[in-house]
Design a protein around this motif. Structure first.
Motif, PDB file in Angstrom:
ATOM      1  N   LEU A 112      17.384   4.137 -40.781  1.00  0.00           N
ATOM      2  CA  LEU A 112      16.009   4.326 -39.969  1.00  0.00           C
ATOM      3  C   LEU A 112      15.681   5.674 -39.615  1.00  0.00           C
ATOM      4  O   LEU A 112      14.611   6.068 -39.286  1.00  0.00           O
ATOM      5  CB  LEU A 112      16.014   3.432 -38.775  1.00  0.00           C
ATOM      6  CG  LEU A 112      16.361   1.955 -38.706  1.00  0.00           C
ATOM      7  CD1 LEU A 112      16.247   1.445 -37.394  1.00  0.00           C
ATOM      8  CD2 LEU A 112      15.703   1.350 -39.716  1.00  0.00           C
ATOM      9  N   GLY A 113      16.666   6.656 -39.726  1.00  0.00           N
ATOM     10  CA  GLY A 113      16.433   8.036 -39.062  1.00  0.00           C
ATOM     11  C   GLY A 113      15.696   8.809 -40.209  1.00  0.00           C
ATOM     12  O   GLY A 113      15.609  10.050 -39.732  1.00  0.00           O
ATOM     13  N   VAL A 114      15.693   8.661 -41.506  1.00  0.00           N
ATOM     14  CA  VAL A 114      15.281   9.495 -42.667  1.00  0.00           C
ATOM     15  C   VAL A 114      13.917   9.959 -42.477  1.00  0.00           C
ATOM     16  O   VAL A 114      13.626  10.671 -43.276  1.00  0.00           O
ATOM     17  CB  VAL A 114      15.605   8.727 -43.751  1.00  0.00           C
ATOM     18  CG1 VAL A 114      17.343   8.635 -44.012  1.00  0.00           C
ATOM     19  CG2 VAL A 114      14.865   7.547 -44.164  1.00  0.00           C
ATOM     20  N   VAL A 115      13.273   9.312 -41.568  1.00  0.00           N
ATOM     21  CA  VAL A 115      11.810   9.560 -41.467  1.00  0.00           C
ATOM     22  C   VAL A 115      11.318  10.536 -40.254  1.00  0.00           C
ATOM     23  O   VAL A 115      10.302  10.786 -39.954  1.00  0.00           O
ATOM     24  CB  VAL A 115      10.898   8.315 -41.489  1.00  0.00           C
ATOM     25  CG1 VAL A 115      10.719   7.749 -42.795  1.00  0.00           C
ATOM     26  CG2 VAL A 115      11.228   7.404 -40.316  1.00  0.00           C
ATOM     27  N   LEU A 116      12.517  10.757 -39.374  1.00  0.00           N
ATOM     28  CA  LEU A 116      12.308  11.423 -38.169  1.00  0.00           C
ATOM     29  C   LEU A 116      12.692  12.962 -38.635  1.00  0.00           C
ATOM     30  O   LEU A 116      13.579  13.484 -39.287  1.00  0.00           O
ATOM     31  CB  LEU A 116      13.241  10.818 -37.150  1.00  0.00           C
ATOM     32  CG  LEU A 116      12.874   9.523 -36.772  1.00  0.00           C
ATOM     33  CD1 LEU A 116      13.959   9.054 -35.748  1.00  0.00           C
ATOM     34  CD2 LEU A 116      11.567   9.127 -36.241  1.00  0.00           C
TER      35      LEU A 116
END
Length: 687
Positions: A387-391
């Motif tokens: 989930l964090g790869v777009v942050l």
């Protein structure tokens, strides 16, 4: 995938110490540029015009005491040369004595000003200036050396770590080596693949020397580095093939043995065979050379892996879980919390796979301790980095913006927040509704909140250490914490945390905190670097061969079979989704981004798909690919950190079809629904 005797022999510093020094040199070289900028500013503030003092002033050679009247007379008396037509033409006109005098007077004035400037600079060259200048110029030379050395550092790091991964049997494969047949097949094919890499590098070197264009000494040295590196890697795999370890079960099945072959080996055999068939035997060497062109990016990947391994050595993950333990959350809710919390460190470790390697074991053990069934714990662990790869400040997004001028990091991170909210909501909905087996009996707030606040106090020193390092860089070096500075700040932050833990636990001797097994600073750094060498070797070699597979796809002109533009953005998006998910299944993220940039992206743009929308879809599709069989890279990494025994135990658990395959199905449902929504809903508003 398992650690061999080499790791337990106490000789690990022979590989990890050089790797540690190489990684530290990358941090030093990148930080030295910030130091140099501040030194230039400081020099200008201390001595006005310092930029002129960086080099010794050169005395003027003109004559400041020139006799102007005599010079004017001499100039007027000069005649043009006989062999100079232009001078003859100009000389046909009489020189104006006033203009000549004015020119000579200006020349003398400029000469006097030059002497005054020289005398002024000489007066300013005090011993203090010379000492400061010597340090500043040394830092400047260090930066120049660092920039020139990046390519060699990358090759050394890849080869050293790849050899370590080979000797420790730590390469990424579909399954671990369990039998003698598994071992023999895997190491035989590894040796063939490594020999193929060596041969391709040798041919590429010879073909470069045979061209009419002269090969620079730096390029020749780089070729030699690749050749020596692959020769060492071939010898390492050959040594491992001959020295069969004890403890392997006899016999085995051939179909299972092929699954124990590392993924990089499969990619090498495919790409090498293809390039040999088309008469382009140097192809693998050429595409591996593209890694060197983006040396800073791949070195940042290595730094992020190191950061993740150092995070694994700290108590941070356990202390964060301590915040939620007093609430006695049901396993499904705790799995949701774990995945959501993991999004932030995932963004700072660069890619989902790196975070799974770093913190996957802690997440799995904490979920199991809370009563989660193995399948649920494995699913959450595999998806903890998705989930964090777009942050912000994820390195993968920075690479996309670097390779594609159509998008910026601000645009991608801005929309990435909404994609994160969507994927988090989907995962929460699936985890808390589909096959939920626990009751929601949370602890009363009056009981849980004080315990949470008490656990929060343990995190305050860590927060102070992190803030301290960030502020030091901000005010001392004028460097803000963002996606561009994170690769060089995070190693310093993690080393500072390890130093804090060393001092803290040494003073308390572990009695107050129960941390009686703390290893100390040297062992913590050594343990982190030991893990880093194997992981970097497995990851960067896989990434490099992914680029080579991308070259196969590019040269085979598969993409030319598709239209270069679609009349309907909906049809184009449907094709894009399928292609991107398949690429995510078979390629590493960074290699896939390079390939997509060169091939698929232009088709999407020409078909009316907005660039930001396309890359958001790409990131989600890649994550779905990493969770999808047959490869399912994140599941392979999960098995690597939690152990083969846990995965086998999960596969033997009974229940419905969903319960027996929950670790695969649940992430696919959550990310699959998210991908459909991200891909097609925005088209309703602009297509």
């Amino acid at each position: 995938m398992t650690k061999g005797s080499f790791r337990r022999s106490g000789l690990e510093w022979f590989s990890s110490l050089p790797a540690c020094l190489l990684l530290l040199s990358v941090v030093l070289f990148s930080t030295s540029s910030d130091i140099h900028n501040q030194m230039l500013r400081g020099g200008e503030q201390l001595w006005s015009g310092y930029y002129k003092l960086r080099m010794d002033p050169v005395a003027p050679t003109c004559n400041a005491d020139r006799d102007i009247d005599a010079a004017v007379a001499q100039e007027l008396a000069q005649k043009p040369a006989d062999d100079d037509p232009m001078a003859m033409l100009l000389g046909a006109q009489e020189k104006d004595p006033a203009d000549v005098r004015l020119a000579i007077e200006r020349s003398v004035a400029d000469c006097k000003a030059a002497y005054q400037s020289y005398d002024s600079l000489q007066d300013k060259l005090t011993p203090g200036v010379k000492a400061y200048r010597a340090v500043e110029l040394f830092v400047a030379d260090l930066i120049a050396f660092g920039l020139e050395s990046q390519r060699y550092i990358l090759v050394l790091l890849v080869m050293l770590c790849a050899a370590t991964a080979t000797l420790t049997r730590h390469h990424i494969a579909m399954r671990a080596m369990e039998t003698r047949l598994d071992y023999t097949v895997s190491l035989t094919l590894q040796t063939i693949a490594n020999a193929m890499l060596l041969g391709s590098s040798l041919i590429f070197r010879q073909s470069s020397l045979g061209t009419e264009t002269a090969v620079s000494s730096d390029d020749l040295l780089l070729h030699n580095f690749w050749v020596v590196g692959f020769a060492s890697l071939t010898l390492a795999s050959l040594y491992r093939l001959v020295r069969v370890p004890a403890g392997l079960a006899p016999g085995g099945q051939l179909n299972k043995a092929f699954l124990a072959v590392p993924l990089y080996t499969v990619m090498c055999l495919i790409s090498g065979s293809y390039f040999a068939l088309i008469g382009h035997t140097s192809g693998i060497g050429i595409y591996l050379g593209k890694m060197v062109e983006l040396a800073d990016m791949f070195l940042n990947v290595g730094l992020y892996v190191w950061v993740g391994m150092m995070l694994k050595q700290t108590r941070l993950a356990t202390l964060v879980f301590n915040l939620f333990r007093p609430w006695r959350m049901p396993p499904e809710l705790l799995a949701v919390v774990a995945v959501l919390v993991a999004a932030v460190p995932t963004a700072y470790t660069g890619a989902s796979g790196i975070f799974v390697i770093a913190a996957g074991a802690v997440i799995y053990s904490e979920l199991r301790a809370a009563g989660a069934r193995r399948q649920l714990a494995l699913a959450a662990t595999a998806m903890s980095g998705s989930l964090g790869v777009v942050l912000r400040p994820c390195l993968l997004v920075v690479v996309i913006a670097y390779l594609n001028r159509e998008v910026t990091t601000d645009d991608l991170f801005g929309w990435g927040i909404w994609v994160f909210v969507l994927t988090a909501a989907m995962f929460s909905a699936v985890a808390l509704t589909v096959n939920r087996q626990s009751k929601f009996n949370l602890a009363p707030a009056s009981e849980a909140l004080p315990a949470t606040l008490k656990a929060l106090r343990s995190l305050i020193p860590y927060a102070l250490v992190i803030v301290g390092v960030v502020l030091l860089y901000r005010f001392a070096l004028d460097v803000r914490m963002d996606e561009f500075s994170a690769p060089r700040l995070l190693p310093v932050i993690m080393l500072s945390i390890l130093v804090y833990e060393h001092i803290s636990f040494k003073n308390k001797k572990g009695s107050a905190t129960g941390e009686i097994n703390h290893q100390g600073l040297e062992r913590s750094v050594r343990g982190a670097t030991n893990d880093t060498t194997a992981e970097i070797g497995a990851l960067l070699l896989l990434l490099g061969l992914s680029v080579s597979i991308g070259g196969v796809i590019e040269r085979s002109q598969i993409m030319e079979a598709f239209p270069q533009a679609f009349d309907s953005a909906w049809s184009a998006m449907l094709l894009m989704v399928m292609i991107l998910v398949i690429l995510g299944m078979i390629m590493d993220a960074f290699g896939a981004v390079i390939l997509v940039t060169a091939t698929v992206a232009s088709i999407a743009y020409s078909s009316g798909i907005h660039p930001i929308h396309f890359w958001m879809v790409t990131l989600v599709a890649f994550e779905l690919g990493y969770l999808s069989p047959p490869v399912a890279l994140n599941h392979l990494l999960t098995r690597q950190v939690v152990g083969e025994a846990e995965v086998l135990a999960a596969q033997q658990e009974g229940g419905t079809f969903y319960q027996r395959h929950e670790r695969i199905i649940m992430p696919l449902i959550a990310m699959g629904i998210s991908l459909v929504l991200v891909a097609f809903v925005p088209l309703m508003f602009y297509a």
